[in-house]
Design a protein around this motif. Sequence first.
Motif, mmCIF file in Angstrom:
data_model
loop_
_atom_site.group_PDB
_atom_site.id
_atom_site.type_symbol
_atom_site.label_atom_id
_atom_site.label_comp_id
_atom_site.label_asym_id
_atom_site.label_seq_id
_atom_site.Cartn_x
_atom_site.Cartn_y
_atom_site.Cartn_z
ATOM 1 N N ALA A 281 0.646 -1.115 0.003
ATOM 2 C CA ALA A 281 -0.103 0.020 0.035
ATOM 3 C C ALA A 281 0.962 1.174 0.154
ATOM 4 C CB ALA A 281 -0.967 -0.039 1.189
ATOM 5 N N SER A 282 0.239 2.225 -0.338
ATOM 6 C CA SER A 282 0.763 3.682 -0.249
ATOM 7 C C SER A 282 -0.161 4.718 -0.045
ATOM 8 C CB SER A 282 1.535 3.928 -1.848
ATOM 9 O OG SER A 282 2.006 5.353 -1.709
ATOM 10 N N THR A 283 0.020 5.635 1.087
ATOM 11 C CA THR A 283 -0.855 6.599 1.227
ATOM 12 C C THR A 283 -1.135 7.645 0.083
ATOM 13 O OG1 THR A 283 -0.513 6.572 3.709
ATOM 14 C CG2 THR A 283 -1.604 8.627 2.691
ATOM 15 N N PHE A 284 0.101 8.243 -0.572
ATOM 16 C CA PHE A 284 -0.292 8.986 -1.566
ATOM 17 C C PHE A 284 -0.031 8.354 -2.989
ATOM 18 C CE2 PHE A 284 2.450 11.824 1.362
ATOM 19 C CZ PHE A 284 1.262 12.720 1.716
ATOM 20 N N GLY A 285 0.332 7.005 -3.089
ATOM 21 C CA GLY A 285 0.366 6.441 -4.329
ATOM 22 C C GLY A 285 -0.819 6.565 -5.160
ATOM 23 N N GLY A 286 -0.720 7.303 -6.329
ATOM 24 C CA GLY A 286 -1.609 7.547 -7.359
ATOM 25 C C GLY A 286 -2.877 8.492 -6.971
ATOM 26 N N THR A 287 -2.335 9.766 -6.316
ATOM 27 C CA THR A 287 -3.538 10.634 -5.782
ATOM 28 C C THR A 287 -3.965 11.111 -7.069
ATOM 29 O OG1 THR A 287 -2.156 12.498 -6.172
ATOM 30 C CG2 THR A 287 -2.257 11.349 -3.970
ATOM 31 N N PRO A 288 -5.470 11.709 -7.032
ATOM 32 C CA PRO A 288 -6.397 12.030 -8.096
ATOM 33 C C PRO A 288 -5.366 13.291 -8.952
ATOM 34 C CG PRO A 288 -7.751 11.841 -6.437
ATOM 35 C CD PRO A 288 -6.361 11.662 -5.917
ATOM 36 N N LEU A 289 -4.778 13.882 -7.956
ATOM 37 C CA LEU A 289 -3.943 15.059 -8.942
ATOM 38 C C LEU A 289 -2.901 14.611 -9.579
ATOM 39 C CD1 LEU A 289 -3.884 18.411 -8.805
ATOM 40 C CD2 LEU A 289 -1.937 17.973 -7.178
ATOM 41 N N VAL A 290 -2.116 13.687 -9.109
ATOM 42 C CA VAL A 290 -0.953 13.286 -9.790
ATOM 43 C C VAL A 290 -1.530 12.486 -10.941
ATOM 44 C CG1 VAL A 290 1.323 11.780 -9.518
ATOM 45 C CG2 VAL A 290 0.614 13.515 -7.708
ATOM 46 N N THR A 291 -2.235 11.696 -10.821
ATOM 47 C CA THR A 291 -2.706 10.703 -11.831
ATOM 48 C C THR A 291 -3.481 11.650 -13.100
ATOM 49 O OG1 THR A 291 -4.587 9.978 -10.624
ATOM 50 C CG2 THR A 291 -2.483 8.529 -10.640
ATOM 51 N N ALA A 292 -3.980 12.496 -12.619
ATOM 52 C CA ALA A 292 -4.636 13.394 -13.700
ATOM 53 C C ALA A 292 -3.564 14.076 -14.564
ATOM 54 C CB ALA A 292 -5.455 14.644 -12.955
ATOM 55 N N VAL A 293 -2.688 14.455 -14.083
ATOM 56 C CA VAL A 293 -1.451 15.177 -14.789
ATOM 57 C C VAL A 293 -0.784 14.055 -15.482
ATOM 58 C CG1 VAL A 293 0.862 16.299 -14.573
ATOM 59 C CG2 VAL A 293 -1.151 16.958 -13.026
ATOM 60 N N ALA A 294 -0.455 12.861 -14.881
ATOM 61 C CA ALA A 294 0.060 11.889 -15.583
ATOM 62 C C ALA A 294 -0.467 11.337 -16.907
ATOM 63 C CB ALA A 294 0.533 10.782 -14.780
ATOM 64 N N THR A 295 -1.964 11.277 -16.701
ATOM 65 C CA THR A 295 -2.860 10.907 -17.736
ATOM 66 C C THR A 295 -2.816 11.936 -18.989
ATOM 67 O OG1 THR A 295 -4.283 9.680 -16.236
ATOM 68 C CG2 THR A 295 -5.091 10.292 -18.327
ATOM 69 N N ALA A 296 -2.840 13.202 -18.792
ATOM 70 C CA ALA A 296 -2.676 14.329 -19.758
ATOM 71 C C ALA A 296 -1.369 14.143 -20.319
ATOM 72 C CB ALA A 296 -2.960 15.615 -19.202
ATOM 73 N N VAL A 297 -0.340 14.089 -19.519
ATOM 74 C CA VAL A 297 1.021 13.789 -20.081
ATOM 75 C C VAL A 297 1.106 12.407 -21.073
ATOM 76 C CG1 VAL A 297 3.611 13.100 -19.805
ATOM 77 C CG2 VAL A 297 2.343 14.951 -18.296
ATOM 78 N N PHE A 298 0.626 11.462 -20.529
ATOM 79 C CA PHE A 298 0.583 10.139 -21.256
ATOM 80 C C PHE A 298 -0.372 10.235 -22.724
ATOM 81 C CE2 PHE A 298 0.651 5.266 -20.155
ATOM 82 C CZ PHE A 298 0.868 4.994 -21.368
ATOM 83 N N ARG A 299 -1.033 10.911 -22.634
ATOM 84 C CA ARG A 299 -2.112 11.128 -23.833
ATOM 85 C C ARG A 299 -1.231 12.021 -24.793
ATOM 86 N NH1 ARG A 299 -7.325 11.193 -21.108
ATOM 87 N NH2 ARG A 299 -8.062 9.018 -21.074
ATOM 88 N N SER A 300 -0.480 12.895 -24.234
ATOM 89 C CA SER A 300 0.228 13.948 -25.168
ATOM 90 C C SER A 300 1.223 12.923 -25.680
ATOM 91 C CB SER A 300 0.710 15.129 -24.555
ATOM 92 O OG SER A 300 1.559 15.757 -25.403
ATOM 93 N N ILE A 301 2.102 12.156 -25.174
ATOM 94 C CA ILE A 301 3.078 11.459 -25.676
ATOM 95 C C ILE A 301 2.610 10.495 -26.809
ATOM 96 C CG2 ILE A 301 4.785 9.382 -24.966
ATOM 97 C CD1 ILE A 301 5.355 10.846 -22.385
ATOM 98 N N LEU A 302 1.248 9.868 -26.432
ATOM 99 C CA LEU A 302 0.962 9.088 -27.373
ATOM 100 C C LEU A 302 0.147 9.660 -28.818
ATOM 101 C CD1 LEU A 302 -1.089 6.352 -25.124
ATOM 102 C CD2 LEU A 302 1.065 6.076 -26.580
ATOM 103 N N GLU A 303 -0.366 10.535 -28.469
ATOM 104 C CA GLU A 303 -1.138 11.484 -29.675
ATOM 105 C C GLU A 303 -0.552 12.624 -30.329
ATOM 106 O OE1 GLU A 303 -4.631 12.286 -27.513
ATOM 107 O OE2 GLU A 303 -5.058 9.878 -27.051
ATOM 108 N N ASP A 304 0.570 13.225 -29.846
ATOM 109 C CA ASP A 304 1.107 14.320 -30.135
ATOM 110 C C ASP A 304 2.085 14.332 -31.059
ATOM 111 O OD1 ASP A 304 -1.038 15.548 -29.159
ATOM 112 O OD2 ASP A 304 0.020 16.485 -27.393
#
Length: 399
Positions: A281-304
């Motif tokens: 387990a991890s308290t902070f692992g995958g917080t909404p804030l960090v994963t929302a940013v990572a998702t946007a970054v990931f999409r950009s890497i894939l699509e741009d």
Amino acid sequence: MEEDTISTKEQADRYMFKTYSRFPITLVRGEGCMVWDEEGKSYLDFVGGIAVCALGHSSPIVTKALEEQSRMLVHVSNLFYTKPQIDLARLLVENSFADRVFFANSGAEANEAAIKLARKYARDNMGEGKYVIICMENSFHGRTMATLSATGQAKVRKGFDPLLSGFKFVPFNDIDAIDRAVDESVCAVMLEPIQGEGGVVVPEDAYLGEVRKLCDEKGILLIFDEVQAGMGRTGRLFAHEHYSVRPDVMTLAKALGNGLPIGAMLATEKLSESFGPGSHASTFGGTPLVTAVATAVFRSILEDGVLDHCAQMGVYFKEKLEGLVDKYDFVKEVRGLGLIVGLELEVEGGPVVNSCLEKGFLINCTQDKILRFLPPLIVEQDEIDQMVDCLDDIFAGMG
Ligand SMILES: *Cc1c(COP(=O)(O)O)cnc(C)c1O
């Protein structure tokens, strides 16, 4: 106040642990591949936060995701479902060998999870006494006790023993050495497909395929640490794709959040069964804030078009650096894939790094003599030209 009259450096020296030997500049702002210090001097950034800032500094993609998600929900707990975390996990699964994802906060933590999973899976499936992980000399897996124990570099391990038992080291790029090291106690092989801190060491073409085959024959797991080389750095989403080899476990971190702290451990369904409720387990692992940013970054890497651009710029950069190898006796070799690039010198790299800094370029040196370049993946040709011209000038003065 006294604080107003003493420099940032003096304040840091007074209040902080001296764990880092830092360059004597204080960076306050960044945009694209440029950063600025508190005196307003600009630098072209070929460190990229050590392979973190894939989309560059102040990326509008990151800013937008940060703004929007910070108004919605920053953190609750992994006691509850949150949507951005699931979006990111789905993207990772749909674009990799893996079936499931565990989120952590750093590369070391992702590797810590991988080591724990390998041990637990071995305990569940391979019988007693199989817990040893074969790691590579000159590897780097992090600074926690377990990841330090998996790191094959005396200088980072020194003074912290006794380390965790159950790790063995063999030379990278040597399949026979792994073969000889496998005995009844071994449950896994763990390696970086491209060694980063170890000096940008690229495997021979057949090596990773041979390691996969050997692991299958011996019934042991294969763990790839893609913390530095993953997320597009090599021009493919994951470095191991260049070699058409699939691991059982993979770890990610650095570029995944473009600067927000996140790590991920990915594995196949079969392995994931060994991590049931309460196992990790991890308290902070995958917080909404960090994963929302990572998702946007990931999409950009894939699509741009980021991957293609990275691959092209990598070829261009290496070609230009080859020119310096031809021109200067003490410049030995260019290595790398995509935009993880190393230039091996026959002399100490430290003074070159300092000269670059003076001229307004940030680069890094690893293993004393290897200049390492990890620019944002969006770096442009003219920025590469400027970087190489800067090196050319410095080398000419060293002649
Ligand atoms: C940087 C790095 C790590 C450690 O990541 P942290 O986020 O600093 O804990 C682990 N493995 C590799 C290959 C790295 O480059």
